[in-house]
Write a protein that holds these residues in place. Structure first.
Motif, PDB file in Angstrom:
ATOM      1  N   GLN A  86     -11.418   4.802  16.664  1.00  7.12           N
ATOM      2  CA  GLN A  86     -10.767   3.311  16.263  1.00  7.12           C
ATOM      3  C   GLN A  86     -11.862   2.705  15.768  1.00  7.12           C
ATOM      4  N   ASP A  87     -11.701   2.023  14.489  1.00  5.12           N
ATOM      5  CA  ASP A  87     -12.525   1.128  13.945  1.00  5.12           C
ATOM      6  C   ASP A  87     -11.885  -0.267  13.240  1.00  5.12           C
ATOM      7  N   VAL A  88     -11.705  -1.391  14.134  1.00  2.00           N
ATOM      8  CA  VAL A  88     -11.150  -2.575  13.933  1.00  2.00           C
ATOM      9  C   VAL A  88     -11.483  -3.049  12.491  1.00  2.00           C
ATOM     10  N   ILE A  89     -12.894  -3.326  12.116  1.00  2.00           N
ATOM     11  CA  ILE A  89     -13.197  -3.842  11.208  1.00  2.00           C
ATOM     12  C   ILE A  89     -12.883  -3.304   9.658  1.00  2.00           C
ATOM     13  N   ALA A  90     -12.940  -1.732   9.733  1.00  2.00           N
ATOM     14  CA  ALA A  90     -12.535  -1.059   8.726  1.00  2.00           C
ATOM     15  C   ALA A  90     -11.235  -1.161   8.403  1.00  2.00           C
ATOM     16  N   MET A  91     -10.362  -1.266   9.527  1.00  2.00           N
ATOM     17  CA  MET A  91      -9.071  -1.264   9.431  1.00  2.00           C
ATOM     18  C   MET A  91      -8.676  -2.857   8.485  1.00  2.00           C
ATOM     19  N   GLY A  92      -9.414  -3.828   9.190  1.00  2.00           N
ATOM     20  CA  GLY A  92      -9.126  -5.368   8.585  1.00  2.00           C
ATOM     21  C   GLY A  92      -9.666  -5.342   7.031  1.00  2.00           C
ATOM     22  N   LYS A  93     -10.826  -4.705   6.798  1.00  2.00           N
ATOM     23  CA  LYS A  93     -11.274  -4.585   5.432  1.00  2.00           C
ATOM     24  C   LYS A  93     -10.202  -4.067   4.587  1.00  2.00           C
ATOM     25  N   SER A  94      -9.504  -3.008   4.973  1.00  2.00           N
ATOM     26  CA  SER A  94      -8.646  -2.194   4.159  1.00  2.00           C
ATOM     27  C   SER A  94      -7.431  -2.994   3.801  1.00  2.00           C
ATOM     28  N   LEU A  95      -7.247  -4.137   4.238  1.00  2.00           N
ATOM     29  CA  LEU A  95      -6.001  -4.958   4.091  1.00  2.00           C
ATOM     30  C   LEU A  95      -6.281  -6.080   3.319  1.00  2.00           C
ATOM     31  N   THR A  96      -7.708  -6.230   2.966  1.00  6.76           N
ATOM     32  CA  THR A  96      -7.969  -7.427   2.027  1.00  6.76           C
ATOM     33  C   THR A  96      -7.622  -7.607   0.584  1.00  6.76           C
ATOM     34  N   VAL A  97      -7.461  -8.610   0.037  1.00  8.85           N
ATOM     35  CA  VAL A  97      -6.989  -8.476  -1.213  1.00  8.85           C
ATOM     36  C   VAL A  97      -8.145  -7.764  -2.254  1.00  8.85           C
ATOM     37  N   SER A  98      -9.256  -7.935  -2.070  1.00  9.72           N
ATOM     38  CA  SER A  98     -10.274  -7.165  -2.929  1.00  9.72           C
ATOM     39  C   SER A  98     -10.519  -5.795  -2.729  1.00  9.72           C
ATOM     40  N   TYR A  99     -10.176  -5.509  -1.257  1.00 10.94           N
ATOM     41  CA  TYR A  99     -10.144  -4.029  -1.193  1.00 10.94           C
ATOM     42  C   TYR A  99      -9.215  -3.419  -1.811  1.00 10.94           C
ATOM     43  N   VAL A 100      -7.900  -3.693  -1.664  1.00 12.67           N
ATOM     44  CA  VAL A 100      -6.744  -3.256  -2.210  1.00 12.67           C
ATOM     45  C   VAL A 100      -6.778  -3.070  -3.688  1.00 12.67           C
ATOM     46  N   LYS A 101      -7.124  -4.263  -4.308  1.00 12.19           N
ATOM     47  CA  LYS A 101      -7.585  -3.982  -5.907  1.00 12.19           C
ATOM     48  C   LYS A 101      -8.023  -2.860  -6.248  1.00 12.19           C
ATOM     49  N   THR A 102      -9.272  -2.641  -5.617  1.00 10.74           N
ATOM     50  CA  THR A 102     -10.224  -1.490  -5.799  1.00 10.74           C
ATOM     51  C   THR A 102      -9.318  -0.329  -5.726  1.00 10.74           C
ATOM     52  N   PHE A 103      -8.827  -0.179  -4.311  1.00 14.97           N
ATOM     53  CA  PHE A 103      -7.997   0.810  -3.916  1.00 14.97           C
ATOM     54  C   PHE A 103      -6.779   1.208  -4.933  1.00 14.97           C
ATOM     55  N   ASN A 104      -6.248   0.303  -5.673  1.00 16.95           N
ATOM     56  CA  ASN A 104      -5.154   0.656  -6.708  1.00 16.95           C
ATOM     57  C   ASN A 104      -5.907   1.118  -7.887  1.00 16.95           C
ATOM     58  N   THR A 105      -7.071   0.854  -8.475  1.00 21.59           N
ATOM     59  CA  THR A 105      -7.580   1.550  -9.204  1.00 21.59           C
ATOM     60  C   THR A 105      -7.945   2.922  -9.005  1.00 21.59           C
ATOM     61  N   ASN A 106      -8.678   3.273  -7.782  1.00 22.79           N
ATOM     62  CA  ASN A 106      -8.801   4.626  -7.437  1.00 22.79           C
ATOM     63  C   ASN A 106      -7.726   5.650  -6.987  1.00 22.79           C
ATOM     64  N   SER A 107      -6.465   4.749  -6.859  1.00 22.37           N
ATOM     65  CA  SER A 107      -5.230   5.800  -6.188  1.00 22.37           C
ATOM     66  C   SER A 107      -4.109   5.285  -7.031  1.00 22.37           C
ATOM     67  N   PRO A 108      -4.259   5.729  -8.228  1.00 23.57           N
ATOM     68  CA  PRO A 108      -3.041   5.607  -9.335  1.00 23.57           C
ATOM     69  C   PRO A 108      -2.045   6.773  -8.931  1.00 23.57           C
ATOM     70  N   ASN A 109      -0.761   6.133  -9.458  1.00 27.30           N
ATOM     71  CA  ASN A 109       0.355   7.160  -8.889  1.00 27.30           C
ATOM     72  C   ASN A 109       0.298   8.088  -9.737  1.00 27.30           C
ATOM     73  N   LYS A 110       0.736   9.361  -9.131  1.00 25.00           N
ATOM     74  CA  LYS A 110       0.731  10.699  -9.752  1.00 25.00           C
ATOM     75  C   LYS A 110       2.017  10.913 -10.515  1.00 25.00           C
ATOM     76  N   SER A 111       1.647  11.455 -11.872  1.00 27.67           N
ATOM     77  CA  SER A 111       2.987  11.790 -12.539  1.00 27.67           C
ATOM     78  C   SER A 111       3.809  12.869 -12.199  1.00 27.67           C
ATOM     79  N   GLY A 112       5.273  12.830 -12.230  1.00 27.22           N
ATOM     80  CA  GLY A 112       6.148  13.899 -11.842  1.00 27.22           C
ATOM     81  C   GLY A 112       6.679  13.284 -10.164  1.00 27.22           C
ATOM     82  N   ILE A 113       5.870  12.155  -9.691  1.00 23.98           N
ATOM     83  CA  ILE A 113       6.443  11.788  -8.181  1.00 23.98           C
ATOM     84  C   ILE A 113       7.034  10.391  -8.393  1.00 23.98           C
TER      85      ILE A 113
END
Length: 303
Positions: free
Chosen positions: A176-203
């Protein structure tokens, strides 16, 4: 003559596989319902089975012909950690149930978890569709606000205490890691997440969500407390005030936006917890079974 006809009809019926006689609209579909933060596998549920994250929806979808799993993972942790756990569980379940591909459906942070699996863990070949429900594709401003209140020097201590509490509550041996969880929900984190996790073609990617009309303490005793914070944070980050108590409505949209459920006339919207019928909290305010049947049927049709 009549006797021969009757015998023939009975023989025909007996020769048809049972699954063919009672198959529902989801016959043959493999579905994984992936929980968000503080979630759990509904096979056991929480509090001795008294609390179910999906409020019986897994059983309902099975009654409609689908094969359904509700994999558990760390209740409080980062997206990569949870994604690795979920992928392992779903892969084993697919093998055991003869599923070559699966419809991934994730709620809240679970929506980001399944996106990460497909984009970064090589799960695209086993994925038929990706459906997110009340997920935070642009972040949850409330996480930014809460983390902003905790001084940096205090975060390690707070993390140790809260993570230990999570271990004591869930007792599943997972990290369990509550702070890691919290940071994964922030606006700045998710913005970077979207860049690094693009949709896969064909799905195909689909998203659903909901909102509360206002902070109604009767229908939304928990979310009414967080709704004003999310409203203010949503306006600050340009995501708008409409929200489900945790996630701004505009943040819930990803891929093909399929809209919100129709609530009953007396309901003041559907909040973040009611969206999954957590502890059967949503079924009194909207047709939760019909809603999820349509979600699953849409995934099957690939519309």
């Amino acid at each position: 003559m009549k006797k021969k006809i009757l015998i023939g009809v009975l023989a025909t019926l007996l020769s048809v596989p049972t699954s063919g006689l009672f198959a529902g609209p989801l016959d043959g579909q493999c579905i994984a319902l992936v929980h968000g933060i503080l979630g759990f596998d509904d096979t056991q549920g929480l509090a001795g089975g008294l609390v179910k994250y999906w409020g019986g929806l897994d059983g309902y979808l099975r009654s409609q012909g689908a094969k359904v799993t509700t994999p558990g993972s760390s209740a409080t942790n980062s997206i990569p950690t949870r994604a690795s756990q979920i992928q392992s569980s779903v892969s084993s379940w697919m093998t055991a149930n003869g599923c070559s591909k699966v419809h991934l459906m994730g709620h809240s942070q679970g929506g980001l978890v399944i996106r990460y699996m497909v984009s970064n863990l090589g799960f695209s070949g086993k994925t038929q569709t990706v459906t997110t429900i009340n997920s935070l594709h642009q972040g949850a401003p409330m996480a930014d606000i809460v983390l902003g209140v905790i001084p940096g020097w205090l975060q390690p201590f707070a993390n140790s205490a809260l993570s230990l509490l999570a271990k004591l509550v869930y007792r599943d041996g997972r990290p369990q890691d509550v702070i890691a969880m919290g940071k994964s929900l922030t606006v700045s984190y998710v913005k970077t997440f979207n860049t690094n996790s693009p949709n896969k073609s064909g799905i195909k990617y689909y998203s659903y969500g909901s909102q509360m009309a206002w902070a109604d303490l009767i229908q939304h005793p928990i979310m009414a407390l967080t709704h004003p914070i999310t409203w203010a944070g949503g306006l600050f980050y340009g995501l708008g005030g409409a929200n489900d108590g945790v996630v701004p409505l505009n943040s819930q949209k990803w891929g093909a936006w399929k809209g919100t459920p129709s609530s009953y006339w007396f309901a003041t919207g559907i909040d973040h917890l009611q969206a999954t019928n957590l502890a059967w909290s949503g079924q009194n305010y909207f047709d939760v079974q019909g809603y999820y049947l349509n979600i699953a049927k849409n995934a099957k049709a690939g519309l």
